[in-house]
Scaffold this active site. Structure first.
Site, PDB file in Angstrom:
ATOM      1  CD  GLU A 198      -8.198  -4.648   0.750  1.00 18.56           C
ATOM      2  OE1 GLU A 198      -8.196  -3.952  -0.294  1.00 18.56           O
ATOM      3  OE2 GLU A 198      -7.597  -5.746   0.838  1.00 18.56           O
ATOM      4  N   GLY A 248     -11.461  -3.380  -3.957  1.00 14.70           N
ATOM      5  CA  GLY A 248     -10.067  -3.523  -3.546  1.00 14.70           C
ATOM      6  C   GLY A 248      -9.542  -2.194  -3.051  1.00 14.70           C
ATOM      7  CD  GLU A 254      -3.992   0.362  -8.994  1.00 16.34           C
ATOM      8  OE1 GLU A 254      -4.077  -0.633  -9.753  1.00 16.34           O
ATOM      9  OE2 GLU A 254      -3.114   0.464  -8.144  1.00 16.34           O
ATOM     10  CG  HIS A 308      -1.902  -1.181   1.142  1.00 17.83           C
ATOM     11  ND1 HIS A 308      -2.986  -1.208   0.285  1.00 17.83           N
ATOM     12  CD2 HIS A 308      -1.882  -2.378   1.766  1.00 17.83           C
ATOM     13  CE1 HIS A 308      -3.615  -2.367   0.413  1.00 17.83           C
ATOM     14  NE2 HIS A 308      -2.959  -3.108   1.303  1.00 17.83           N
ATOM     15  NE  ARG A 346      -2.145   2.702  -7.261  1.00 15.12           N
ATOM     16  CZ  ARG A 346      -2.778   3.037  -6.142  1.00 15.12           C
ATOM     17  NH1 ARG A 346      -2.512   4.176  -5.536  1.00 15.12           N
ATOM     18  NH2 ARG A 346      -3.693   2.229  -5.642  1.00 15.12           N
ATOM     19  CD  GLU A 398      -1.887  -7.942  -8.003  1.00 16.50           C
ATOM     20  OE1 GLU A 398      -0.921  -7.174  -7.969  1.00 16.50           O
ATOM     21  OE2 GLU A 398      -2.977  -7.662  -7.494  1.00 16.50           O
TER      22      GLU A 398
HETATM   23  N1  LIG Z   1      -2.532  -4.670  -8.585  1.00 12.92           N
HETATM   24  C1  LIG Z   1      -3.303  -4.005  -7.751  1.00 12.92           C
HETATM   25  N2  LIG Z   1      -3.756  -2.813  -8.001  1.00 12.92           N
HETATM   26  N3  LIG Z   1      -3.643  -4.594  -6.598  1.00 12.92           N
HETATM   27  C2  LIG Z   1      -4.517  -3.919  -5.639  1.00 12.92           C
HETATM   28  C3  LIG Z   1      -5.134  -5.001  -4.882  1.00 12.92           C
HETATM   29  C4  LIG Z   1      -5.963  -4.489  -3.691  1.00 12.92           C
HETATM   30  O1  LIG Z   1      -7.293  -4.971  -3.861  1.00 12.92           O
HETATM   31  C5  LIG Z   1      -7.581  -5.967  -2.884  1.00 12.92           C
HETATM   32  N4  LIG Z   1      -8.311  -7.036  -3.577  1.00 12.92           N
HETATM   33  C6  LIG Z   1      -7.859  -7.809  -4.600  1.00 12.92           C
HETATM   34  N5  LIG Z   1      -8.811  -8.684  -4.988  1.00 12.92           N
HETATM   35  C7  LIG Z   1      -9.895  -8.440  -4.190  1.00 12.92           C
HETATM   36  C8  LIG Z   1     -11.188  -9.010  -4.104  1.00 12.92           C
HETATM   37  N6  LIG Z   1     -11.565 -10.024  -4.932  1.00 12.92           N
HETATM   38  N7  LIG Z   1     -12.049  -8.518  -3.182  1.00 12.92           N
HETATM   39  C9  LIG Z   1     -11.681  -7.513  -2.361  1.00 12.92           C
HETATM   40  N8  LIG Z   1     -10.456  -6.929  -2.374  1.00 12.92           N
HETATM   41  C10 LIG Z   1      -9.577  -7.386  -3.292  1.00 12.92           C
HETATM   42  C11 LIG Z   1      -6.232  -6.419  -2.351  1.00 12.92           C
HETATM   43  O2  LIG Z   1      -6.345  -6.939  -1.039  1.00 12.92           O
HETATM   44  C12 LIG Z   1      -5.439  -5.113  -2.406  1.00 12.92           C
HETATM   45  O3  LIG Z   1      -5.699  -4.292  -1.292  1.00 12.92           O
END
Ligand SMILES: N=C(N)NCC[C@H]1O[C@@H](n2cnc3c(N)ncnc32)[C@H](O)[C@@H]1O
Length: 409
Positions: free
Chosen positions: A147, A124, A190, A91, A100, A199
């Site tokens: 989240e 997320g 994002e 984060h 970004r 991912e």
């Molecule tokens: N490549 C990125 N921008 N990654 C950001 C990912 C953020 O979204 C959250 N996240 C990813 N997938 C999910 C999901 N299915 N549901 C809720 N949060 C999510 C993850 O925990 C992180 O805080």
């Protein structure tokens, strides 16, 4: 070879195809992504002797992946994935990325009037920064901040300490398993990873879109594209491969083939491509419309390219990056772009370098044609393989080069 043991009878190992492979010549064996092959002989690094549907032949090892025993619970590696996002490291990296974060802030600011009274879903949300932008820079009716990681516990605190609790509701849940009070006008997220898709959080965003976005609702980003350019990479090639030619006066060139396999078989993420290392103008090879694309579409995305070389030099490989576009909520409002390429402000994604096994001298005016395929990993669902096929100054199919780069399994 062990005494009187045929290759076929030795204990074979099961592997799964990461991408389609079309045999060239009788000795090779064709297969498709997801096919399970039995590998009988791995004595060569690059070509393995395998069996598929009763046929035997050579297959490229870079196109294969071992099938894990306990496939089910591991496919998404969720425990590890959300554990990583439960700590501040990632984060901090995302929040410290000004290009970004400011882009998303600009999107919300420039649409603040139209966001009044609307319902926003932040998929997320991490620390909740985007949801807090919505609540402090505009007057939405509600923001649902979702989240799945344990970061959500802290997000609740941050929302309260920044006066967002009237508008923002934090849900600590995978968005796929979520029940919301109402459908939403805007889905904000994002989700972009290395090479755009790594991912595969995009799948979660699309499932959330299909479940919770109102008809005529807005996706932010609205579209995204993967951009590619043929490039030089003298420094990387020198440090990783040519290094072995003269190691403290000793000739270690015997190690170069090992170096190629170890250092050049996977993409190099966080590569910083300099504009002067671009051999031609870049091209948007794959484009996604986030309103219409389906989850099934992201299993395999393919695009073609044709580059006219603009400067003579060495063709070390391709570099890829992505752009995300945010349509305005207003009829004739301005579309905002987040460009992570070499001509824009550097982001934490930087760019991704795909190096050829051996660089090729290239002249101004040469033409590099080919295609790029993003093939989702049939086993490890957050991973993919990127397959480049290219030709220089020829469209003769027999002269097409191909290289499959796993990201990362
Ligand atoms: N490549 C990125 N921008 N990654 C950001 C990912 C953020 O979204 C959250 N996240 C990813 N997938 C999910 C999901 N299915 N549901 C809720 N949060 C999510 C993850 O925990 C992180 O805080």
């Amino acid at each position: 070879m062990l005494e009187n043991e045929s290759v076929e009878s030795r204990e074979a190992e099961e592997f799964i195809g990461l991408a389609d492979f079309v045999a060239e010549g009788g000795e090779q064996l064709s297969f498709s992504v997801g096919d399970k092959l039995l590998v009988h002989d791995k004595s060569s690094e690059v070509w393995w002797w395998a069996e598929f549907q009763g046929h035997f032949g050579y297959v490229p090892s870079s196109y294969l992946n071992q099938t894990p025993e306990d496939l089910e619970e591991d496919a998404w590696q969720d425990d590890e994935y959300f554990e990583n996002y439960g700590t501040l490291r990632l984060h901090l990296e995302m929040l410290a990325d000004k290009a970004r974060t400011e882009t998303y802030r600009q999107v919300i600011l420039s649409n603040s009037a139209t966001l009044r009274g609307r319902i926003i879903l932040d998929v997320g949300c991490g620390t909740g920064v985007l949801s807090l932008f919505c609540a402090t820079l505009s007057q939405p009716a509600a923001v649902y901040a979702v989240e799945a990681s344990s970061m959500a516990e802290h997000t609740q605190q941050l929302v309260q300490q920044n006066g967002g609790e009237e508008i923002i509701t934090v849900f600590q849940e995978r968005v796929e398993n979520l029940t919301l009070p109402a459908k939403v006008d805007v889905l904000l997220s994002e989700w972009m990873g290395n090479c755009l898709l790594f991912e595969f959080m995009l799948e979660s965003v699309l499932l959330a879109r299909d479940r919770w976005l109102k008809k005529g609702g807005m996706m932010w980003p609205s579209s995204a594209c993967l951009t590619v350019v043929p490039c030089q990479a003298f420094s990387d090639y020198r440090k990783k491969v040519e290094f072995w030619d003269n190691t403290y006066g000793l000739n270690f060139s015997y190690l170069k083939s090992l170096a190629q396999k170890e250092f050049l078989s996977k993409p190099k993420f966080s590569h910083h491509l300099l504009p002067e290392d671009c051999l031609s103008s870049p091209a948007d090879v794959i484009t996604l419309d986030l309103l219409t694309i389906q989850v099934s579409d992201i299993e395999r995305l393919r695009g073609e390219f044709r580059f006219t070389v603009e400067k003579s030099g060495m063709f070390h490989g391709f570099t890829a990056w992505f752009s995300a576009y945010f349509l305005s909520l207003e009829e004739h409002g301005q579309t905002i772009q987040l460009n992570t390429g070499p001509h824009s402000e550097l982001t934490h994604w930087k760019q991704t370098l795909f190096m050829l096994d051996a660089p090729v001298s290239i002249e101004k005016g040469d033409v590099i044609t080919g295609s790029l395929c993003l093939q989702r990993n049939p086993v490890w669902r957050r991973h993919l393989s990127i397959i480049f096929s290219w030709n220089i100054n020829s469209t003769d199919a027999s002269k097409i080069h191909t290289k499959c780069f796993p990201m990362w399994r």
